[in-house]
Scaffold this active site. Structure first.
Site, mmCIF file in Angstrom:
data_model
loop_
_atom_site.group_PDB
_atom_site.id
_atom_site.type_symbol
_atom_site.label_atom_id
_atom_site.label_comp_id
_atom_site.label_asym_id
_atom_site.label_seq_id
_atom_site.Cartn_x
_atom_site.Cartn_y
_atom_site.Cartn_z
ATOM 1 N N LYS A 276 0.841 -1.213 0.000
ATOM 2 C CA LYS A 276 0.000 0.000 0.000
ATOM 3 C C LYS A 276 0.867 1.252 0.000
ATOM 4 C CE LYS A 276 -2.091 -0.921 3.940
ATOM 5 N NZ LYS A 276 -1.594 -2.250 4.315
ATOM 6 N N ARG B 182 -9.516 1.324 8.915
ATOM 7 C CA ARG B 182 -9.153 -0.061 9.155
ATOM 8 C C ARG B 182 -10.206 -0.787 9.974
ATOM 9 N NH1 ARG B 182 -3.291 0.182 8.887
ATOM 10 N NH2 ARG B 182 -2.272 -1.772 9.385
ATOM 11 N N ARG C 128 11.233 -6.516 4.805
ATOM 12 C CA ARG C 128 11.198 -5.047 4.796
ATOM 13 C C ARG C 128 12.332 -4.434 5.622
ATOM 14 N NH1 ARG C 128 4.939 -3.297 5.023
ATOM 15 N NH2 ARG C 128 4.968 -4.105 7.124
ATOM 16 N N ARG D 167 11.380 -2.943 11.200
ATOM 17 C CA ARG D 167 10.296 -2.539 12.106
ATOM 18 C C ARG D 167 10.118 -3.607 13.188
ATOM 19 N NH1 ARG D 167 5.161 -0.958 8.397
ATOM 20 N NH2 ARG D 167 4.104 -2.070 10.067
ATOM 21 N N ARG E 137 -1.022 -9.684 12.713
ATOM 22 C CA ARG E 137 -1.559 -8.539 11.971
ATOM 23 C C ARG E 137 -2.450 -9.010 10.829
ATOM 24 N NH1 ARG E 137 3.975 -6.199 10.933
ATOM 25 N NH2 ARG E 137 3.041 -5.034 9.214
HETATM 26 N N1 LIG Z 1 -6.211 3.037 10.995
HETATM 27 C C1 LIG Z 1 -5.605 2.405 12.018
HETATM 28 N N2 LIG Z 1 -6.336 1.960 13.077
HETATM 29 C C2 LIG Z 1 -5.755 1.342 14.112
HETATM 30 N N3 LIG Z 1 -4.434 1.083 14.201
HETATM 31 C C3 LIG Z 1 -3.651 1.505 13.167
HETATM 32 C C4 LIG Z 1 -4.206 2.184 12.027
HETATM 33 N N4 LIG Z 1 -3.200 2.475 11.178
HETATM 34 C C5 LIG Z 1 -2.072 2.005 11.739
HETATM 35 N N5 LIG Z 1 -2.343 1.414 12.922
HETATM 36 C C6 LIG Z 1 -1.367 0.792 13.847
HETATM 37 O O1 LIG Z 1 -0.056 0.943 13.305
HETATM 38 C C7 LIG Z 1 0.509 -0.331 12.960
HETATM 39 C C8 LIG Z 1 1.318 -0.210 11.692
HETATM 40 O O2 LIG Z 1 0.455 0.189 10.651
HETATM 41 P P1 LIG Z 1 0.879 0.042 9.110
HETATM 42 O O3 LIG Z 1 2.202 0.660 8.901
HETATM 43 O O4 LIG Z 1 -0.268 0.542 8.296
HETATM 44 O O5 LIG Z 1 1.097 -1.510 8.995
HETATM 45 P P2 LIG Z 1 0.740 -2.671 8.000
HETATM 46 O O6 LIG Z 1 2.062 -3.003 7.398
HETATM 47 O O7 LIG Z 1 0.276 -3.719 8.976
HETATM 48 O O8 LIG Z 1 -0.305 -2.291 6.983
HETATM 49 C C9 LIG Z 1 -0.694 -1.275 12.863
HETATM 50 O O9 LIG Z 1 -0.358 -2.632 13.095
HETATM 51 C C10 LIG Z 1 -1.587 -0.716 13.965
HETATM 52 O O10 LIG Z 1 -1.145 -1.103 15.248
#
Ligand SMILES: Nc1ncnc2c1ncn2[C@@H]1O[C@H](COP(=O)(O)OP(=O)(O)O)[C@@H](O)[C@H]1O
Length: 286
Positions: free
Chosen positions: A66, A143, A177, A221, A232
């Site tokens: 994404k 989300r 990553r 990360r 996740r």
């Molecule tokens: N919209 C959201 N609602 C709740 N938690 C979020 C949201 N966006 C990010 N997070 C938190 O930040 C973390 C990392 O998000 P992100 O970088 O988007 O990871 P991913 O690689 O899982 O898509 C998520 O696992 C969650 O804990």
């Protein structure tokens, strides 16, 4: 301190909506074309002048890419790429009680509360607004169904791009990553060669290696471990897949199965979005 208290204070749905609406007040409702995905049509960008604002959402499992594709499109379309994961990580890297609270949640692969996310996002939108930003490509938000409903109350989303990739590849991609701790750029050291299996086509992706000045500064990360990635993915199925259905019912979703790495996927994505000649059209009317 007052700001921190406000962040941590549980808010009612209506106060979140108010806060969020204020942040979006000058983000004019987009006039993007007919996204008639129900009718299987490609988006039709009839105004290439850039006079409208794109209000797009990118959905997809962890590791799908994404961030990569949303960021490329944001450069192409001239709208900000806003990733709630980045906002969470920025908050994590600061010191203080919220940071500790977030670290515990994120490192277990759980979702941060809607209230905290709306606060972080509102602050980001307000900062952007003061710099004259308009439009957005949201990545990692909404989300949950509640986030999608509140977003729906405050503004009109034009298009939702749902990126898809086989699960075994998603895990490998997350584990590969890396981020340059100095410039913040993302790379991937995984060399993916997934075999054809249960009707799923074989898939190869070359690693996205860093230049030499970044290669000694790479970090991983804390939530990109196998155990946390699997959690996740489970949380995505439970909480975020319903968001796909929410937008599917509104006829706003464009499904996109990634055919491989960036060299294969990017031109196909532009084609699916009817944006192959967007740059040419933009410069022609400038
Ligand atoms: N919209 C959201 N609602 C709740 N938690 C979020 C949201 N966006 C990010 N997070 C938190 O930040 C973390 C990392 O998000 P992100 O970088 O988007 O990871 P991913 O690689 O899982 O898509 C998520 O696992 C969650 O804990």
């Amino acid at each position: 301190m007052a700001a921190l208290t406000r962040l941590l204070k549980p808010s009612s749905s209506s106060s979140i909506t108010f806060l969020f609406r204020r942040s979006l007040s000058s983000t004019t409702t987009a006039v993007v074309s007919d996204i008639e995905s129900q009718h299987n049509q490609r988006p039709n960008f009839s105004d290439p002048k850039g006079s409208r604002n794109f209000q797009w959402v990118f959905l997809g499992c962890p590791g799908v890419g994404k961030g990569t594709y949303a960021s490329r499109l944001s450069t192409l379309l001239g709208v900000p790429h806003i990733a709630t994961g980045d906002l969470v990580r920025e908050e994590l890297s600061s010191s203080g009680p919220l940071s500790r609270q977030l670290a515990e949640i994120v490192n277990q692969g759980k979702l941060v509360s809607d209230e905290i996310i709306f606060n972080l996002l509102s602050k980001r939108l307000e900062a952007g607004e003061s710099k004259g930003e308009s439009g957005f490509i949201l990545d990692g938000f909404p989300r949950t169904i509640r986030q999608a409903e509140i977003l729906d109350e405050v503004t009109e989303i034009d298009l939702v791009v749902n990126l898809k990739l086989r699960e075994d590849v998603l895990v490998e991609k997350c584990l590969g990553r890396r981020i340059c701790s100095q410039c913040g750029k993302g790379f991937n050291v995984a060399s993916i060669n997934a075999k054809e299996e249960n009707g799923r086509p074989a898939m190869s992706m070359a690693p996205l290696l860093p230049p030499s000045h970044c290669s000694t500064k790479l970090i991983t990360r804390a939530d990109d471990t196998e155990h946390v990635v699997k959690e996740r993915l489970r949380v995505y199925q439970e909480k975020s897949q319903p968001v796909e259905d929410f937008y599917r019912e509104q006829g706003k979703i464009m499904e996109f199965d990634l055919p491989g790495g960036i060299p294969e996927s990017w031109p196909k994505l532009l084609e699916a979005l009817n944006l192959e000649d967007y740059e040419v059209k933009r410069s022609a009317v400038a």
